[in-house]
Design a protein around this motif. Structure first.
Motif, mmCIF file in Angstrom:
data_model
loop_
_atom_site.group_PDB
_atom_site.id
_atom_site.type_symbol
_atom_site.label_atom_id
_atom_site.label_comp_id
_atom_site.label_asym_id
_atom_site.label_seq_id
_atom_site.Cartn_x
_atom_site.Cartn_y
_atom_site.Cartn_z
ATOM 1 N N SER A 22 -23.292 35.649 20.622
ATOM 2 C CA SER A 22 -24.048 34.401 20.630
ATOM 3 C C SER A 22 -24.563 34.075 19.227
ATOM 4 O O SER A 22 -24.412 32.948 18.749
ATOM 5 N N ARG A 23 -25.158 35.056 18.566
ATOM 6 C CA ARG A 23 -25.665 34.834 17.202
ATOM 7 C C ARG A 23 -24.527 34.512 16.244
ATOM 8 O O ARG A 23 -24.662 33.647 15.382
ATOM 9 N N ARG A 24 -23.434 35.211 16.385
ATOM 10 C CA ARG A 24 -22.304 35.040 15.471
ATOM 11 C C ARG A 24 -21.642 33.676 15.628
ATOM 12 O O ARG A 24 -21.206 33.062 14.654
ATOM 13 N N THR A 25 -21.521 33.193 16.853
ATOM 14 C CA THR A 25 -20.765 31.961 17.113
ATOM 15 C C THR A 25 -21.628 30.724 17.283
ATOM 16 O O THR A 25 -21.123 29.607 17.237
ATOM 17 N N GLY A 26 -22.902 30.918 17.569
ATOM 18 C CA GLY A 26 -23.768 29.772 17.832
ATOM 19 C C GLY A 26 -23.681 29.282 19.271
ATOM 20 O O GLY A 26 -24.340 28.306 19.628
ATOM 21 N N PRO A 30 -25.507 31.674 28.144
ATOM 22 C CA PRO A 30 -24.977 31.009 29.345
ATOM 23 C C PRO A 30 -23.610 30.342 29.099
ATOM 24 O O PRO A 30 -22.754 30.350 29.977
ATOM 25 N N THR A 31 -23.411 29.783 27.911
ATOM 26 C CA THR A 31 -22.116 29.168 27.599
ATOM 27 C C THR A 31 -21.026 30.228 27.562
ATOM 28 O O THR A 31 -19.924 30.020 28.092
ATOM 29 N N LEU A 32 -21.321 31.379 26.971
ATOM 30 C CA LEU A 32 -20.338 32.464 26.937
ATOM 31 C C LEU A 32 -19.982 32.911 28.348
ATOM 32 O O LEU A 32 -18.803 33.119 28.662
ATOM 33 N N ARG A 33 -20.988 33.038 29.198
ATOM 34 C CA ARG A 33 -20.721 33.433 30.594
ATOM 35 C C ARG A 33 -19.896 32.356 31.307
ATOM 36 O O ARG A 33 -18.983 32.657 32.081
ATOM 37 N N TYR A 34 -20.234 31.094 31.047
ATOM 38 C CA TYR A 34 -19.509 29.977 31.659
ATOM 39 C C TYR A 34 -18.051 29.979 31.212
ATOM 40 O O TYR A 34 -17.140 29.823 32.036
ATOM 41 N N GLU A 64 -14.966 32.430 18.434
ATOM 42 C CA GLU A 64 -15.305 31.738 17.182
ATOM 43 C C GLU A 64 -14.509 30.445 17.048
ATOM 44 O O GLU A 64 -15.050 29.406 16.657
ATOM 45 N N ALA A 65 -13.224 30.497 17.393
ATOM 46 C CA ALA A 65 -12.394 29.289 17.338
ATOM 47 C C ALA A 65 -12.909 28.250 18.337
ATOM 48 O O ALA A 65 -13.028 27.065 18.008
ATOM 49 N N LEU A 66 -13.251 28.702 19.546
ATOM 50 C CA LEU A 66 -13.773 27.776 20.562
ATOM 51 C C LEU A 66 -15.092 27.161 20.114
ATOM 52 O O LEU A 66 -15.355 25.983 20.368
ATOM 53 N N SER A 67 -15.909 27.941 19.434
ATOM 54 C CA SER A 67 -17.180 27.418 18.922
ATOM 55 C C SER A 67 -16.947 26.282 17.926
ATOM 56 O O SER A 67 -17.631 25.261 17.962
ATOM 57 N N CYS A 68 -15.966 26.471 17.058
ATOM 58 C CA CYS A 68 -15.627 25.409 16.099
ATOM 59 C C CYS A 68 -15.137 24.160 16.826
ATOM 60 O O CYS A 68 -15.548 23.044 16.506
ATOM 61 N N LEU A 69 -14.266 24.359 17.805
ATOM 62 C CA LEU A 69 -13.738 23.225 18.557
ATOM 63 C C LEU A 69 -14.850 22.510 19.312
ATOM 64 O O LEU A 69 -14.908 21.271 19.330
#
Length: 152
Positions: A22-26, A30-34, A64-69
């Motif tokens: 979470s810290r690394r990707t922003g 809950p979003t990661l779990r989703y 990380e890629a999904l976070s950017c997208l």
């Protein structure tokens, strides 16, 4: 090879906790779990003793890629397409996906410019009224009329 994460030095092969990811990707926990629940990311391994999620380096790279997208406003549907086309190496489909999203963002920027112009003109109108400058107020009204049509 060692990688440095926000939480400190971590070996490439060291799985990360949900908090570290979470810290690394922003992305929020809950979003990661989703994303895991809907299958956007694969099933995440669990620590045998605690049962807590442990994200592999490959999973973190995908996240990380999904976070950017996501930060571009890309939809989950398009993120799924990205991952699918990436897996198959379908460069034409990836090009189309990013081109379509670039056009979407360009349209959003244009809408934001119109909103900004409207707000600037309203501020000018109210500043003119405050000063008692009827000529400036009339100019603002004249300029704002076509902008109002563009807002719709």
């Amino acid at each position: 090879m060692a990688m440095t994460y926000r939480s400190g030095a971590v070996d490439d092969a060291t799985p990360l906790t949900i908090q570290q990811v979470s810290r690394r990707t922003g992305l929020s926990e809950p979003t990661l779990r989703y994303y895991e629940k809907i299958g956007l990311i694969g099933a995440v391994g669990r620590d045998e003793s605690s049962g807590h999620r442990r994200y592999s380096p490959a999973a973190v790279e995908t996240i990380e890629a999904l976070s950017c997208l996501r930060s571009t406003g890309m939809s989950v549907r398009d993120m799924r397409a990205y991952l699918a086309h990436l897996d198959t190496g379908d460069a034409p489909r990836l090009h189309e996906l990013f081109q379509d999203n670039a056009e979407r963002v360009a349209q959003e920027i244009e809408h934001m410019r119109i909103r900004l112009r409207y707000l600037q003109l309203k501020a000018e109108l109210w500043a003119a009224r405050e000063r008692g400058d009827t000529a400036a107020e009339q100019r603002a009204v004249t300029e704002i009329t076509p902008v109002i049509a563009d807002l719709r």
